[in-house]
Design an enzyme around this catalytic site. Structure first.
Site, PDB file in Angstrom:
ATOM      1  N   HIS A  75      -1.576  10.266 -17.575  1.00  0.00           N
ATOM      2  CA  HIS A  75      -2.493  10.001 -16.470  1.00  0.00           C
ATOM      3  C   HIS A  75      -2.366   8.560 -15.959  1.00  0.00           C
ATOM      4  CE1 HIS A  75      -6.762   9.237 -14.952  1.00  0.00           C
ATOM      5  NE2 HIS A  75      -6.299  10.184 -14.160  1.00  0.00           N
ATOM      6  N   GLU A  97       2.386  10.538 -14.037  1.00  0.00           N
ATOM      7  CA  GLU A  97       1.485  10.952 -12.970  1.00  0.00           C
ATOM      8  C   GLU A  97       1.203   9.838 -11.972  1.00  0.00           C
ATOM      9  OE1 GLU A  97      -2.432  10.699 -12.912  1.00  0.00           O
ATOM     10  OE2 GLU A  97      -2.616  12.155 -11.295  1.00  0.00           O
ATOM     11  N   HIS A 114      -4.006   4.495  -7.143  1.00  0.00           N
ATOM     12  CA  HIS A 114      -5.031   5.526  -7.261  1.00  0.00           C
ATOM     13  C   HIS A 114      -6.012   5.527  -6.106  1.00  0.00           C
ATOM     14  CE1 HIS A 114      -8.930   7.204  -8.586  1.00  0.00           C
ATOM     15  NE2 HIS A 114      -8.168   8.118  -9.131  1.00  0.00           N
ATOM     16  N   ASP A 172      -0.303   8.507  -8.464  1.00  0.00           N
ATOM     17  CA  ASP A 172      -1.133   8.779  -7.285  1.00  0.00           C
ATOM     18  C   ASP A 172      -0.490   8.047  -6.119  1.00  0.00           C
ATOM     19  OD1 ASP A 172      -3.266  10.167  -8.685  1.00  0.00           O
ATOM     20  OD2 ASP A 172      -3.806   8.214  -9.511  1.00  0.00           O
ATOM     21  N   GLU A 178       0.152  12.984  -7.154  1.00  0.00           N
ATOM     22  CA  GLU A 178      -1.081  13.337  -6.439  1.00  0.00           C
ATOM     23  C   GLU A 178      -1.128  12.692  -5.066  1.00  0.00           C
ATOM     24  OE1 GLU A 178      -4.871  12.492  -8.358  1.00  0.00           O
ATOM     25  OE2 GLU A 178      -5.953  13.041  -6.516  1.00  0.00           O
TER      26      GLU A 178
HETATM   27 CA    CA Z   1      -4.386  11.318 -10.232  1.00  0.00          CA
END
Ligand code: CA
Length: 335
Positions: free
Chosen positions: A29, A56, A71, A58, A162
């Site tokens: 994460h 991961e 993020h 963002d 993401e």
């Molecule tokens: Ca995320």
């Protein structure tokens, strides 16, 4: 014992070229954000070397439409923007990535997440905030490093990307989906088996990715608690009918821990699993739950091991987002 659904997920990910050290997928994460400031290239390297199945990132856009790994749509809780660009603050008191050209963002120092009003770090036991060694990476730089590490480690770590706040970007006349797909395709990430998964909280964006952009990449519907914009009804998404609807455009769902576990006085351990995973599996959706943090466990949960037993053994999720990929991986391996 592997359930049918687990086997289906393993088959799906194996087909997609993912490495699976265990049955449960470990998603680092915001990279190894428990150990290094989130979304730095240093954090990515650590997450990669910990044997995560996915890292991961963002992604948001700069003023000049460059996808960067961050993020927030804001810059003021993970960088020193308030010191370097005091006059670029908007009337609401925030500094927005979308107001800055890439060159300006590259002049910032990226640091451990902090509260912009007090300056205190979000997680006290983590990386020291004052260490000023890191920058905000572009998605290009991030991908180059993942590919290079996959080569040097002879690994096949995937990218679980993401798209952040597509509606906000759209209001600013920016298409974050298109900008990101263009970067991904430049690096050969376009097909189902190329090693990239795209996740988003916004259902319309995921539907467009499938129906309009015709992407073959696996898509994951993130499920939140509420959506103040009214664009997404997460309560409906958590129902059997809602999950059947998601299965028309996505391959998996990512709910949070509270969507998977509920207090239950009738249970000897005081907690039981919701039906969400069962319903998702019935619709051929895999379930990756966010976020396991060994230094910030849900109330009443005594240890990360206990939490992972509940999520993986009792609720039968297929994978977890974790801030500490090495710890989570070691625990999962011994479950
Ligand atoms: Ca995320």
């Amino acid at each position: 014992m592997r359930t049918f659904q687990c086997l289906a997920l393993v088959a799906f990910l194996t087909q997609a070229g993912m490495s699976l050290a265990s049955e449960s997928v470990i998603i680092a994460h915001r990279n190894a954000s428990g150990y290094l400031p989130e979304h730095t290239l240093a954090g990515l390297s650590v997450a990669h070397s910990m044997g995560s199945d996915f890292v991961e990132p963002d992604v948001v856009l700069t003023k000049d439409n460059v996808p960067i790994v961050m993020h927030d749509i804001y810059l003021d809780e993970t960088t020193d923007v308030a010191i370097k660009f005091p006059r670029k603050k908007r009337p609401d008191g925030r500094w927005y990535a979308i107001d800055f050209k890439l060159k300006e963002i590259q002049s910032l120092t990226s640091m451990e997440r902090f509260d912009r009003t007090t300056g205190d770090v979000r997680y006290k036991g983590r990386f020291p905030k004052e260490v000023g060694l890191f920058k905000v990476p572009t998605l290009d730089e991030y991908i180059v490093l993942v590919k290079a590490l996959n080569k040097s480690f002879n690994a096949n770590v995937g990218i679980y990307l993401e798209l952040k706040d597509p509606a906000f970007h759209k209001n600013a006349k920016k298409d974050i989906s298109l900008s990101v797909l263009n970067v991904l395709s430049r690096y050969g990430y376009a097909t189902r088996d190329s090693g990239v998964v795209i996740q988003c909280f916004d259902a319309e964006t995921l539907k467009e990715l499938r129906a309009v952009h015709k992407t073959e990449l696996p898509l994951v519907q993130l499920i939140g608690d509420d959506d103040p914009t009214g664009r997404n009804n997460y309560s409906v998404m958590k129902t059997e009918e809602g999950l059947a609807e998601i299965a028309k455009y996505a391959n998996g769902v990512a709910p949070n821990i509270s969507h998977i576990l509920k207090k239950d006085q009738a249970s000897p351990i005081g907690v039981s699993a919701t039906k969400l995973v069962e319903w998702a599996h019935r619709n051929q959706l895999f379930v990756h739950v966010y976020t396991v943090r060994s230094d910030d466990l849900p109330p009443g949960v005594p240890s990360e091991e206990f939490l992972l037993k509940l999520l993986i053994q009792m609720a039968k999720v297929d994978g977890v987002f974790t801030d500490f990929p090495d710890r989570t991986k070691a625990i999962v391996k011994n479950l």
